[in-house]
Scaffold this motif. Structure first.
Motif: not given
Length: 219
Positions: A59-85
């Motif tokens: 379970v700890a392995d699965e939680h670690l994998a989920t946390a890393i995936c979450d981190f990477v997704l958040s990083k990608l989203h922050s770098e993609s830029g926001l839709v303009s108003r």
């Protein structure tokens, strides 16, 4: 190992944030983000879940994998830029995992997809009790309510949610997604105001076909 989703899964399982991020960026040079979500990240997380079911990881392995995936997704989203108003739409979506449902990576990818199409999104995370979700929905009045579940014993909760949502006077579109729709036939839930989203490609087609523009016509 030459299977892309397994390569990514092992970066996640090893806690290798940098390796996972670099690998995903390499894939994005050749493929669109929708392909990354549907054909790489989602299968990677399913693969990890299968390893856990076979007791090959903890379970700890699965939680670690989920946390890393979450981190990477958040990083990608922050770098993609926001839709303009100027390109932001008036449509609103609210997304959450049903009560006791702990899986949330798919929901984050769906939230990102809605944002990339100019929607305003409230992502409430996993394990949201029914009454709390209903309170938030009445305040926000979203055009789309997206709920996610992975396991079959969440079906009763989904039914209860749909019963409550049917009482909303503005008739939002309800989207049901998550691993549960891959394993079970949920046609009984489908209606004019309830859509079972089979995968990210299905959601992409919904946007590409201009189905979002019909929401106000059916509300």
């Amino acid at each position: 190992m030459d299977v892309q989703h397994e390569i990514l899964a092992h970066h996640f399982l090893q806690g290798d944030e940098q390796g996972a991020e670099e690998y995903i960026k390499t894939l994005l040079e050749k493929h669109p983000r929708a392909y990354l979500y549907e054909d790489i990240i989602t299968p990677a997380m399913y693969y990890i879940g299968e390893l856990w079911e076979r007791n090959e990881i903890s379970v700890a392995d699965e939680h670690l994998a989920t946390a890393i995936c979450d981190f990477v997704l958040s990083k990608l989203h922050s770098e993609s830029g926001l839709v303009s108003r100027r390109h932001q739409k008036n449509f609103k979506a609210m997304l959450f995992g049903v009560e006791e449902e702990q899986h949330y990576i798919g929901l984050k990818m769906v939230a990102d997809t809605f944002k990339n199409h100019g929607w305003r999104v409230r992502y409430l995370g996993p394990d949201l009790p029914l009454e709390h979700s209903f309170t938030q929905i009445q305040k926000y009045r979203p055009d789309v309510i997206g709920i996610s579940a992975a396991l079959p014993y969440r079906l009763k909760t989904i039914k209860r949610l749909l019963e409550r949502f049917s009482q909303l006077e503005w008739n939002p579109l309800i989207m049901i997604g998550g691993r549960i729709v891959k394993k079970y036939d949920l046609k009984e839930f489908e209606s004019e105001h309830v859509m079972v989203v089979k995968d990210m490609d299905h959601l992409k087609r919904w946007f590409n076909e201009g189905r979002e523009e019909t929401i106000n016509e059916t509300s």
